[in-house]
Design a protein around this motif. Structure first.
Motif, PDB file in Angstrom:
ATOM      1  N   UNK A 121       0.351  14.534  -5.788  1.00 41.60           N
ATOM      2  CA  UNK A 121      -0.274  14.613  -5.449  1.00 41.60           C
ATOM      3  C   UNK A 121      -0.437  13.233  -6.401  1.00 41.60           C
ATOM      4  N   UNK A 122      -0.423  13.553  -7.681  1.00 39.06           N
ATOM      5  CA  UNK A 122      -0.101  11.935  -9.144  1.00 39.06           C
ATOM      6  C   UNK A 122       0.494  10.783  -8.429  1.00 39.06           C
ATOM      7  N   UNK A 123       1.077  10.942  -7.614  1.00 38.43           N
ATOM      8  CA  UNK A 123       2.289   9.976  -6.822  1.00 38.43           C
ATOM      9  C   UNK A 123       1.377   9.444  -6.389  1.00 38.43           C
ATOM     10  N   UNK A 124       0.796  10.705  -4.872  1.00 44.26           N
ATOM     11  CA  UNK A 124      -0.158  10.118  -4.177  1.00 44.26           C
ATOM     12  C   UNK A 124      -1.441   8.393  -4.635  1.00 44.26           C
ATOM     13  N   UNK A 125      -2.130   9.373  -5.892  1.00 46.78           N
ATOM     14  CA  UNK A 125      -2.960   9.019  -6.108  1.00 46.78           C
ATOM     15  C   UNK A 125      -2.452   7.368  -6.880  1.00 46.78           C
ATOM     16  N   UNK A 126      -1.371   7.602  -7.761  1.00 47.54           N
ATOM     17  CA  UNK A 126      -0.841   5.856  -7.971  1.00 47.54           C
ATOM     18  C   UNK A 126      -0.818   4.836  -6.566  1.00 47.54           C
ATOM     19  N   UNK A 127      -0.230   5.778  -5.874  1.00 47.28           N
ATOM     20  CA  UNK A 127      -0.111   4.836  -4.824  1.00 47.28           C
ATOM     21  C   UNK A 127      -1.271   4.450  -4.431  1.00 47.28           C
ATOM     22  N   UNK A 128      -2.119   5.024  -4.167  1.00 50.10           N
ATOM     23  CA  UNK A 128      -3.507   4.588  -2.762  1.00 50.10           C
ATOM     24  C   UNK A 128      -3.997   3.989  -4.647  1.00 50.10           C
ATOM     25  N   UNK A 129      -3.825   3.669  -5.795  1.00 50.17           N
ATOM     26  CA  UNK A 129      -4.477   2.808  -6.660  1.00 50.17           C
ATOM     27  C   UNK A 129      -4.451   1.963  -6.784  1.00 50.17           C
ATOM     28  N   UNK A 130      -3.016   1.361  -6.094  1.00 50.00           N
ATOM     29  CA  UNK A 130      -2.412  -0.144  -5.724  1.00 50.00           C
ATOM     30  C   UNK A 130      -3.414  -0.962  -4.725  1.00 50.00           C
ATOM     31  N   UNK A 131      -3.061   0.211  -3.387  1.00 46.47           N
ATOM     32  CA  UNK A 131      -3.472  -0.456  -2.550  1.00 46.47           C
ATOM     33  C   UNK A 131      -5.148  -0.699  -2.794  1.00 46.47           C
ATOM     34  N   UNK A 132      -6.060   0.222  -3.230  1.00 45.10           N
ATOM     35  CA  UNK A 132      -7.871  -0.309  -3.865  1.00 45.10           C
ATOM     36  C   UNK A 132      -7.714  -1.256  -4.538  1.00 45.10           C
ATOM     37  N   UNK A 133      -6.692  -2.033  -5.127  1.00 44.58           N
ATOM     38  CA  UNK A 133      -6.423  -3.083  -6.115  1.00 44.58           C
ATOM     39  C   UNK A 133      -6.212  -4.207  -4.859  1.00 44.58           C
ATOM     40  N   UNK A 134      -5.567  -4.165  -4.037  1.00 43.67           N
ATOM     41  CA  UNK A 134      -5.748  -4.982  -3.037  1.00 43.67           C
ATOM     42  C   UNK A 134      -6.603  -5.505  -2.753  1.00 43.67           C
ATOM     43  N   UNK A 135      -6.757  -4.592  -2.276  1.00 42.54           N
ATOM     44  CA  UNK A 135      -8.453  -4.529  -1.518  1.00 42.54           C
ATOM     45  C   UNK A 135      -9.902  -4.572  -1.577  1.00 42.54           C
ATOM     46  N   UNK A 136      -9.743  -5.076  -2.785  1.00 39.93           N
ATOM     47  CA  UNK A 136     -10.900  -5.158  -3.627  1.00 39.93           C
ATOM     48  C   UNK A 136     -10.470  -6.781  -4.468  1.00 39.93           C
ATOM     49  N   UNK A 137      -9.144  -7.361  -4.185  1.00 38.19           N
ATOM     50  CA  UNK A 137      -9.238  -8.827  -4.883  1.00 38.19           C
ATOM     51  C   UNK A 137      -8.805  -9.176  -4.290  1.00 38.19           C
ATOM     52  N   UNK A 138      -8.923  -8.907  -2.657  1.00 41.24           N
ATOM     53  CA  UNK A 138      -8.733  -9.412  -1.219  1.00 41.24           C
ATOM     54  C   UNK A 138      -7.035  -9.783  -1.047  1.00 41.24           C
ATOM     55  N   UNK A 139      -6.300  -9.301  -1.804  1.00 40.42           N
ATOM     56  CA  UNK A 139      -4.666 -10.112  -1.826  1.00 40.42           C
ATOM     57  C   UNK A 139      -4.105  -9.288  -2.980  1.00 40.42           C
ATOM     58  N   UNK A 140      -2.700  -9.559  -2.502  1.00 40.85           N
ATOM     59  CA  UNK A 140      -1.613  -8.753  -2.850  1.00 40.85           C
ATOM     60  C   UNK A 140      -1.268  -9.346  -4.342  1.00 40.85           C
ATOM     61  N   UNK A 141      -1.083  -8.032  -4.986  1.00 40.22           N
ATOM     62  CA  UNK A 141      -1.311  -8.223  -7.236  1.00 40.22           C
ATOM     63  C   UNK A 141      -0.281  -8.752  -7.108  1.00 40.22           C
ATOM     64  N   UNK A 175     -17.795  -9.262 -12.124  1.00 34.78           N
ATOM     65  CA  UNK A 175     -16.620  -9.736 -13.247  1.00 34.78           C
ATOM     66  C   UNK A 175     -14.373  -9.309 -12.949  1.00 34.78           C
ATOM     67  N   UNK A 176     -14.767  -9.902 -11.909  1.00 39.07           N
ATOM     68  CA  UNK A 176     -13.166  -8.557 -11.051  1.00 39.07           C
ATOM     69  C   UNK A 176     -12.159  -8.979 -11.959  1.00 39.07           C
ATOM     70  N   UNK A 177     -11.747  -8.823 -12.638  1.00 40.84           N
ATOM     71  CA  UNK A 177      -9.935 -10.042 -13.492  1.00 40.84           C
ATOM     72  C   UNK A 177      -9.542  -8.740 -14.104  1.00 40.84           C
ATOM     73  N   UNK A 178      -8.003  -8.860 -14.618  1.00 39.11           N
ATOM     74  CA  UNK A 178      -7.373  -7.695 -14.768  1.00 39.11           C
ATOM     75  C   UNK A 178      -7.971  -7.524 -16.224  1.00 39.11           C
ATOM     76  N   UNK A 179      -8.102  -8.506 -17.029  1.00 37.33           N
ATOM     77  CA  UNK A 179      -8.318  -8.985 -18.492  1.00 37.33           C
ATOM     78  C   UNK A 179      -9.969  -7.807 -18.949  1.00 37.33           C
ATOM     79  N   UNK A 180     -10.786  -7.670 -18.168  1.00 36.16           N
ATOM     80  CA  UNK A 180     -12.063  -7.461 -18.174  1.00 36.16           C
ATOM     81  C   UNK A 180     -11.544  -5.798 -17.743  1.00 36.16           C
ATOM     82  N   UNK A 181     -11.208  -5.451 -17.163  1.00 40.06           N
ATOM     83  CA  UNK A 181     -10.820  -4.093 -16.823  1.00 40.06           C
ATOM     84  C   UNK A 181     -10.349  -3.577 -17.887  1.00 40.06           C
TER      85      UNK A 181
END
Length: 233
Positions: A121-141, A175-181
């Protein structure tokens, strides 16, 4: 059906068998025959006979006495069954079967199974986490961003749920940037925040404080403006 026969069946009672024995006996290395022998021993123990003879057990099965004896010996040698010896208050020596080693093996297998489920379940959540970030940033990380995200999980031990909460906080703050997060996660960790609920309370408190400060600053600016009475001019 003869009523007396039916009544004797009822009086015979039932045996309650832990369901995880059927679920895990193959995983812990038991064969069908070995499991059946254990069930018969368990039934004897439940009926108050803690050390049934080999003949009594074999009589219930299709096994020969020799085969049944060898199976029980193998179960003892492999650590699924044990024979306990003791002495009563009257000084009578006794022997009895104990299934405690079996229960411990089953408990360990169940715990391992739950751990594997949790890891999956953790692996699934971590995988979806990368997808979620790419969706919010509207680009590939970028590779650096992917490494940062992995470090939040592996090095800083932030849960995927908490990282998602920090991402949401950055979106709400505009403030959608990695430094702020990263700063949000750092402040939460410093404050001992480990759950999403705690993070939400902290964010709510922070926003209320900001609104209060803005209100005070606005009031000070208003007070600093000189009052001019146009009626007396």
């Amino acid at each position: 059906m003869n009523k007396n026969t039916f009544l004797s069946w009822i009086e015979e009672g039932v045996i309650s068998i832990p369901s995880f024995l059927f679920r895990y006996y193959k995983k812990i290395g038991l064969t069908d025959i070995e499991c059946m022998v254990i069930l018969h021993i368990y039934n004897f123990i439940e009926k108050g006979k803690e050390f049934p003879t080999i003949d009594e057990i074999a009589e219930r099965m299709v096994l020969s006495t020799e085969h049944c004896s060898q199976t029980i010996l193998t179960l003892i040698q492999r650590g699924y069954l044990e024979i306990l010896k003791g002495q009563t208050e009257e000084g009578i020596y006794f022997e009895k079967y104990s299934l405690k080693p079996l229960w411990l093996k089953l408990i360990n297998e169940h715990a391992l199974h739950e751990q594997e489920d949790l890891q999956f379940q953790t692996n699934l959540e971590e995988g979806s986490l990368f997808t979620l970030f790419e969706q919010e940033f509207a680009r590939a990380l970028s590779p650096i961003e992917c490494e940062t995200l992995s470090m939040w999980i592996d090095n800083d031990h932030h849960s995927p749920a908490l990282i998602k909460a920090a991402l949401k906080e950055a979106v709400l703050s505009g403030k959608l940037n990695f430094r702020y997060i990263d700063r949000i996660l750092f402040e939460w960790k410093k404050a001992g925040i480990k759950t999403v609920e705690q993070a939400q309370d902290q964010s709510r408190h922070f926003r209320n404080g900001q609104q209060k400060n803005r209100g005070q600053e606005k009031q000070k600016k208003t007070e600093a403006v000189p009052f001019y009475n146009w009626l007396e001019s």
